[in-house]
Write a protein that holds these residues in place. Structure first.
Motif, PDB file in Angstrom:
ATOM      1  N   ALA A  11     -20.128 -10.433 -47.704  1.00 10.15           N
ATOM      2  CA  ALA A  11     -19.170 -11.064 -47.351  1.00 10.15           C
ATOM      3  C   ALA A  11     -19.492 -12.479 -47.117  1.00 10.15           C
ATOM      4  CB  ALA A  11     -19.960 -11.015 -45.381  1.00 10.15           C
ATOM      5  N   GLU A  12     -20.289 -13.053 -48.129  1.00 13.59           N
ATOM      6  CA  GLU A  12     -20.793 -14.867 -47.817  1.00 13.59           C
ATOM      7  C   GLU A  12     -19.601 -14.905 -49.059  1.00 13.59           C
ATOM      8  OE1 GLU A  12     -24.548 -15.540 -49.506  1.00 13.59           O
ATOM      9  OE2 GLU A  12     -25.070 -16.048 -47.252  1.00 13.59           O
TER      10      GLU A  12
ATOM     11  N   LEU B  17     -11.915 -14.180 -38.847  1.00 16.16           N
ATOM     12  CA  LEU B  17     -13.025 -12.697 -39.947  1.00 16.16           C
ATOM     13  C   LEU B  17     -13.172 -13.972 -40.563  1.00 16.16           C
ATOM     14  CD1 LEU B  17     -12.503 -10.710 -41.076  1.00 16.16           C
ATOM     15  CD2 LEU B  17     -10.472 -11.480 -43.317  1.00 16.16           C
ATOM     16  N   TYR B  18     -13.486 -15.330 -41.263  1.00 20.13           N
ATOM     17  CA  TYR B  18     -13.893 -16.126 -41.529  1.00 20.13           C
ATOM     18  C   TYR B  18     -15.521 -16.148 -40.929  1.00 20.13           C
ATOM     19  CZ  TYR B  18     -15.929 -19.837 -44.641  1.00 20.13           C
ATOM     20  OH  TYR B  18     -16.871 -20.779 -45.753  1.00 20.13           O
ATOM     21  N   MET B  19     -15.720 -16.104 -39.478  1.00 15.48           N
ATOM     22  CA  MET B  19     -16.818 -16.115 -39.058  1.00 15.48           C
ATOM     23  C   MET B  19     -17.470 -14.884 -38.402  1.00 15.48           C
ATOM     24  SD  MET B  19     -14.953 -18.968 -36.066  1.00 15.48           S
ATOM     25  CE  MET B  19     -16.791 -18.945 -35.014  1.00 15.48           C
ATOM     26  N   ALA B  20     -16.545 -13.554 -38.618  1.00 12.96           N
ATOM     27  CA  ALA B  20     -17.337 -12.311 -38.595  1.00 12.96           C
ATOM     28  C   ALA B  20     -17.748 -11.895 -39.889  1.00 12.96           C
ATOM     29  CB  ALA B  20     -15.963 -11.298 -38.200  1.00 12.96           C
ATOM     30  N   LEU B  21     -17.087 -12.708 -41.175  1.00 16.07           N
ATOM     31  CA  LEU B  21     -17.994 -12.365 -42.429  1.00 16.07           C
ATOM     32  C   LEU B  21     -18.767 -13.684 -42.068  1.00 16.07           C
ATOM     33  CD1 LEU B  21     -15.022 -12.820 -44.606  1.00 16.07           C
ATOM     34  CD2 LEU B  21     -16.295 -10.822 -44.480  1.00 16.07           C
ATOM     35  N   LEU B  22     -18.843 -14.122 -41.706  1.00 17.57           N
ATOM     36  CA  LEU B  22     -20.837 -15.170 -41.889  1.00 17.57           C
ATOM     37  C   LEU B  22     -20.972 -14.413 -40.614  1.00 17.57           C
ATOM     38  CD1 LEU B  22     -19.177 -18.810 -41.168  1.00 17.57           C
ATOM     39  CD2 LEU B  22     -20.375 -17.849 -43.219  1.00 17.57           C
TER      40      LEU B  22
END
Length: 605
Positions: free
Chosen positions: A34-35, A66-71
């Motif tokens: 995810a990171e 999606l980026y924020m969800a992965l973070l």
């Protein structure tokens, strides 16, 4: 059979929790993925939606979401894996510490004769804590860093194969630097741990004998000795820090800057020939920067890991000492108490016997007294009977059964002992009598204290039987502590009662109380007494007079007085009557006046 290596033993402790560790590693892989997805999403946004023309903003917002969800997922995953791995490390260390403490109970007393108490305490407290750092750093840093590096290199190969292959030179280079670091710092770390152990031993000894240090004005000498150890540890710590400073963040940062400059140069050269993707350039620099974070993390924990391995070696060295298993003996048969020594010879050091051909028999209900000057072997006989040591020759039997064939717990279950310097545990009065034995009720505690004459002073205490007792019972007088230790021995109702100069430090009034109690409690059980005051053993069934490890006289009080030998002279001197001048005349081989005050270890008394 060779012992397994330290690494294999540490892995063995970790494998107990293999499913927790595997689960944490799966969560870790998810968190790392995810990171590392973040820079790739950024690259996609740059190349597809922000380069040259206006892109679809809904797609951009979707990728940002999606980026924020992965973070967020990476944050939750990192917390979960860290908690699981750290708690697992704590469980492993709890198990190691308990195994070490259990094994110490099995080790023969001979080990403790030659090892400072402070060093043993250091192994249990400091060294196991250092091993904890190993598991914490390994699980929290080494494993995490390895997974991160693996993920980063996967991402690099997806972006540019040639540059990724060039970056593959970094791990071997850093591994070489780490090997050099470990080689030169291990020496200093070993010395540092040894000096810490020595300092703990010295602190423990100094606190124990502080009255002696102050009485003989040895404060300055003691401080000088401690300063020598402290300074040696400081010097080696400085040398180790110097190596760490040269081979950790500095060298990693320098190499990182050089590699980053090379990558910028590579992309700059490529831009002169073909149009390059700015998104790929950004992502590659981002991933490259992330390579050095886990490397620096490994370097930061390298010293802790090395210190932990040194400590683990010391912990397992104690565990490798042969010991007797602690057995449960609730149903052990109570012996009659017939004790027999048959031609027993014993030495603490090879070739220096402290007991020579000792033979005597103590039947049920009899009181046997051992007398003799310091170093004559009195306490050694008791140590052998209690199974603390094994005789070199001869045999010791109880009811005709050789004690060598009995477990130590079975042997001692029906024995009671009262020492010259009684030890009281932190707790209260009733605990120090019963020691939490469920068979000893409060009524039995009170009866035991009553039998030895301790009840009157205990009942006058503010808390009575619940009066708090600090460690060693220093708030009570020596006579009061001795009476409580007598009550402890009697409450366990032993078949064999051992008194190791138990009246030596008691005033005359208290001695009278104990003498009256002993006549009652010795009835029906075998009692062996090491006597300093000869007036306390006049009624003993048999008195054994020891000299240099041999029984030189035996008989009751009247018989020995008629002999007018060693016992007679000792008795006359204690009574204050003038004894013949040759009472302490040196033997031909005794070395003059050394006969009266022999320099022997206290254990061989």
């Amino acid at each position: 059979m060779p012992k397994p290596s330290t690494t294999r033993r540490l892995i063995g402790y970790a494998l107990v929790y293999k499913f927790r560790i595997i689960g944490a590693l799966l969560v870790l892989c998810f968190a790392v993925g995810a990171e590392l997805g973040g820079p790739y999403i950024t690259k996609t946004i740059i190349d597809r939606h922000l380069s040259g023309s206006a892109g679809d903003l809904s797609s951009v917002f979707g990728l940002i979401a999606l980026y924020m969800a992965l973070l967020l997922a990476a944050g939750i995953g990192n917390f979960s894996q860290a908690f699981i791995l750290q708690s697992t490390a704590l469980r492993i260390i709890k198990n190691i510490r308990m195994d070490l403490m259990k094994h110490i109970q099995r080790i023969p007393l001979r080990y403790f004769d030659n090892t400072p108490i402070g060093q043993v305490v250091s192994r249990i407290a400091n060294d196991t804590e250092a091993v904890r750092d190993l598991f914490m750093s390994f699980m929290a840093t080494f494993v995490v860093s390895f997974v991160q590096l693996l993920g980063i290199y996967v991402a690099l190969f997806l972006l540019d194969v040639r540059l990724a292959l060039f970056c593959l030179l970094l791990p071997p280079l850093f591994a070489l630097i780490m090997a050099i670091h470990l080689k030169y710092s291990k020496v200093f770390i070993s010395i540092m741990r040894a000096r810490l152990s020595d300092m703990n031993a010295m602190i423990n000894e100094s606190i124990t004998v502080m009255p002696i240090i102050q009485a003989f004005r040895r404060e300055k000498t003691t401080l000088d000795e401690f300063e020598t150890l402290n300074n040696d540890r400081y010097v080696n710590q400085i040398k180790q820090f110097r190596i760490f400073s040269l081979s950790s963040r500095n060298i990693v940062g320098t190499i990182g800057s050089l590699v980053t400059a090379a990558v910028v140069w590579y992309f700059g050269r490529e831009s002169l020939q073909t149009a390059i993707s700015f998104g790929v350039f950004y992502a590659f620099i981002d991933y490259l920067g992330r390579i050095f974070q886990p490397i620096i993390g490994i370097f930061d924990q390298l010293t802790n890991a090395q210190r932990a391995f040194v400590s683990a070696d010391k912990v397992f060295a104690i565990m490798d000492i042969d010991g007797a298993e602690v057995e449960r003996v609730e149903g052990a048969h109570r012996p009659e108490g017939n004790v027999k020594f048959d031609n027993v010879t014993f030495a603490y050091k090879e070739g220096e016997p402290v007991l020579k051909r000792i033979s005597f028999e103590a039947r049920k209900g009899e009181t046997i007294a051992l007398v003799g000057h310091t170093g004559s072997g009195k306490s050694s006989i008791m140590n052998l009977l209690l199974g603390f040591y094994e005789p070199g020759e001869g045999s010791i039997t109880i009811d005709g059964r050789d004690i060598a064939a009995m477990s130590k717990q079975e042997l001692r279950k029906h024995m009671g002992i009262v020492l010259q310097d009684p030890y009281l545990f932190a707790g209260d009065i009733k605990f120090n009598v019963s020691l939490y034995n469920p068979d000893i009720t409060l009524d039995k505690v009170k009866q035991s204290l009553q039998d030895v004459g301790a009840a009157p002073f205990v009942e006058r205490l503010p808390g009575g039987y619940d009066e708090p007792v600090i460690e060693r019972g220093s708030t009570l007088s020596s006579g009061q502590r001795q009476l409580i230790s007598f009550a402890r021995a009697l409450a366990f109702d032993p078949a064999i009662l051992i008194l190791d100069e138990a009246t030596a430090s008691i005033d005359s009034e208290t001695e009278g109380l104990i003498q009256r109690a002993l006549k009652v409690v010795s009835e029906g059980r075998t009692t062996l007494v090491i006597a300093h005051r000869l007036s306390t053993i006049r009624d003993a069934d048999q008195i054994l007079v020891l000299h240099r490890g041999e029984i030189v006289e035996r008989g009751n009080h009247e018989e020995l007085m008629k002999l007018e030998g060693r016992y007679y002279k000792m008795y006359q001197l204690q009574k204050g009557e003038r004894a013949p001048q040759q009472a302490f005349a040196p033997d031909a081989a005794s070395g003059g006046a050394a006969e009266a005050v022999q320099v022997q270890p206290a254990r061989s008394q």
